[in-house]
Write an enzyme that holds these catalytic residues in place. Sequence first.
Site, PDB file in Angstrom:
ATOM      1  N   ARG A 148       0.853  -1.178   0.000  1.00  0.00           N
ATOM      2  CA  ARG A 148       0.000   0.000   0.000  1.00  0.00           C
ATOM      3  C   ARG A 148       0.893   1.233   0.000  1.00  0.00           C
ATOM      4  O   ARG A 148       1.939   1.267   0.660  1.00  0.00           O
ATOM      5  CB  ARG A 148      -0.908   0.026   1.246  1.00  0.00           C
TER       6      ARG A 148
ATOM      7  N   GLU B 260      -2.533   8.096  -4.525  1.00  0.00           N
ATOM      8  CA  GLU B 260      -2.749   7.175  -5.641  1.00  0.00           C
ATOM      9  C   GLU B 260      -4.100   7.463  -6.276  1.00  0.00           C
ATOM     10  O   GLU B 260      -5.123   7.454  -5.571  1.00  0.00           O
ATOM     11  CB  GLU B 260      -2.699   5.731  -5.141  1.00  0.00           C
TER      12      GLU B 260
ATOM     13  N   HIS C  55      -0.552   0.063  -9.856  1.00  0.00           N
ATOM     14  CA  HIS C  55      -1.269  -0.824  -8.950  1.00  0.00           C
ATOM     15  C   HIS C  55      -1.849  -2.024  -9.709  1.00  0.00           C
ATOM     16  O   HIS C  55      -3.057  -2.282  -9.691  1.00  0.00           O
ATOM     17  CB  HIS C  55      -2.375  -0.076  -8.214  1.00  0.00           C
TER      18      HIS C  55
END
Length: 329
Positions: free
Chosen positions: A234, A262, A281
């Site tokens: 993360r 993000e 991601h």
Amino acid sequence: MATIVITDIAWPSPAIESDLAHASGHEILLADSDEHLLTLAPQADAILTCFRRVPAEVLDAAPRCVTVARYGVGVDNIDVDHATELGILVSNVPEFCTEEVADHTLALTLATLRNLVPASDATRSGGWTPAAAYPSRRLRGLVFGVVGFGATGRAVAERAAAFGLEVVVSSRALAADPGSAPPSVTRVVGRDELLRLADVVSLHVPLNAETRHLVGADELAMMKDGALLINVGRGGLVETEALRAELERGRLRVALDVTDPEPLPADHWLRSSPAAIITPHVAFASDGSLIELATKATSNALAVLAGRRPASIINPEVLTSDLLRITPQ
């Protein structure tokens, strides 16, 4: 008929979800923004979420909702505490992408240490410049540090060891029982020692209040000159702005599949850093993992709607709450 609201997806369409829902007599609604999600919330008997946040505001606007099912492992985008207070079951899909994330971790390692991106870019631009790949590093004998040793950490350690890397691990579980370390692990060490020893530091812990900014300025300063930091967990595990000075000095490199924020703004300095490789991601994604993910997450939601327990419950304490909105058997 129940309504399942999907907050967002990272694949072309919710076809799998729709087929499963329709087979059970339910309908699917797909939100296209935070505002749209809030508008749809009052209709939701269940919520399926990928990356979009499901905060208290959304949960409060969804009085019919009995469950929030996460597409994925981490649930840091869901206000789990508030869901528990409201009697809403939260589920996830653990370990669906262990192999993919481990493979991606090693791909980022190889791409960085072998300087594949600048070599490829130089060739695409019409050159034939072997120097673009220099100085690449021999992997065998380098120290690969794994922070966190769940399923993904174990899979990464196995792959790193197969390349001849010396694997050191920082893990509370292994520290308490060093004899349980698999053959892929050379040593179990504390986090600070790992940062000082490792040529590659790879993060494999969940994001929570304790691990947020696990790697900040102090931790980066401990790392060896020329070391590589990998984050496929993360974005919040790493203090993004603390990276800037180290990357601009050329002292460290990073390979990130997740960032904070993000996504990164289009003009963010990290996007143009020659010391960084960034993927959007996607470490979790493959043809097989996405089918598994959509199927299992939807099945979790459908199970609760049918009065059954989902395969994985994040907040089991809600089962004994007087506010539980549905009692799965």
